[in-house]
Design a protein around this motif. Structure first.
Motif, short mmCIF file in Angstrom:
data_model
loop_
_atom_site.label_atom_id
_atom_site.label_comp_id
_atom_site.label_asym_id
_atom_site.label_seq_id
_atom_site.Cartn_x
_atom_site.Cartn_y
_atom_site.Cartn_z
N VAL A 112 0.84 -1.20 0.00
CA VAL A 112 0.00 0.00 0.00
C VAL A 112 0.88 1.26 0.00
CG1 VAL A 112 -1.66 1.35 1.36
CG2 VAL A 112 -2.00 -1.12 1.04
N GLU A 113 1.92 1.26 0.86
CA GLU A 113 2.83 2.41 0.91
C GLU A 113 3.51 2.62 -0.43
OE1 GLU A 113 5.58 1.52 4.06
OE2 GLU A 113 4.05 1.73 5.62
N HIS A 114 3.96 1.53 -1.04
CA HIS A 114 4.64 1.61 -2.33
C HIS A 114 3.72 2.21 -3.40
CE1 HIS A 114 7.55 0.63 -5.41
NE2 HIS A 114 6.60 0.03 -6.11
N ILE A 115 2.47 1.74 -3.42
CA ILE A 115 1.50 2.24 -4.40
C ILE A 115 1.21 3.72 -4.16
CG2 ILE A 115 -0.91 2.04 -5.16
CD1 ILE A 115 -0.60 -1.04 -4.55
N GLN A 116 1.06 4.10 -2.89
CA GLN A 116 0.78 5.50 -2.56
C GLN A 116 1.96 6.40 -2.95
OE1 GLN A 116 -0.22 5.11 1.58
NE2 GLN A 116 -2.41 4.91 1.16
#
Length: 114
Positions: A47-51
């Motif tokens: 999720v962090e990577h996508i954000q």
């Protein structure tokens, strides 16, 4: 004793499939990773990577390249050890040799050592 076959990973994989042991091991891995918090940690990292990248810009290949090495590096050591022991025990029940060739002689002390 019974002559053991050399450990052949192709044969081992086939036996794991045939006996249903592979599915049991997969379930064990899933459960262990869930209980250890590893799966949640990986989800959070995804999720962090996508954000950080932006939903429009990120690709599955990009996520995999970023996340997979971290996932492998953070696998619990006890899971790796348990899995190796379970595979070794299974191979032995199938009559396969689990020590590298020559190890048995060294372990038992052959007459040539005198």
């Amino acid at each position: 004793g019974q002559e053991k076959l050399p450990l052949d990973f192709g044969v081992l994989s086939k036996k794991l499939d045939e006996t249903g042991e592979k599915e049991k091991l997969k379930e064990y891995i899933k459960q262990t990773l869930a209980e250890s918090g590893w799966r949640e940690e990986m989800k959070k990292h995804c999720v962090e990577h996508i954000q950080n990248k932006g939903v429009e810009k990120v690709t599955l290949e990009d996520i995999t390249a970023e996340i997979a090495p971290r996932g492998r590096a953070t696998l619990p050591d006890n899971l790796k050890t348990d899995l190796l022991n379970k595979l070794r025990a299974f191979a032995e029940t199938q009559g396969m040799q689990t020590e590298p060739a020559g190890q048995e002689a060294a372990a038992t002390g052959s007459p040539d050592d005198a």
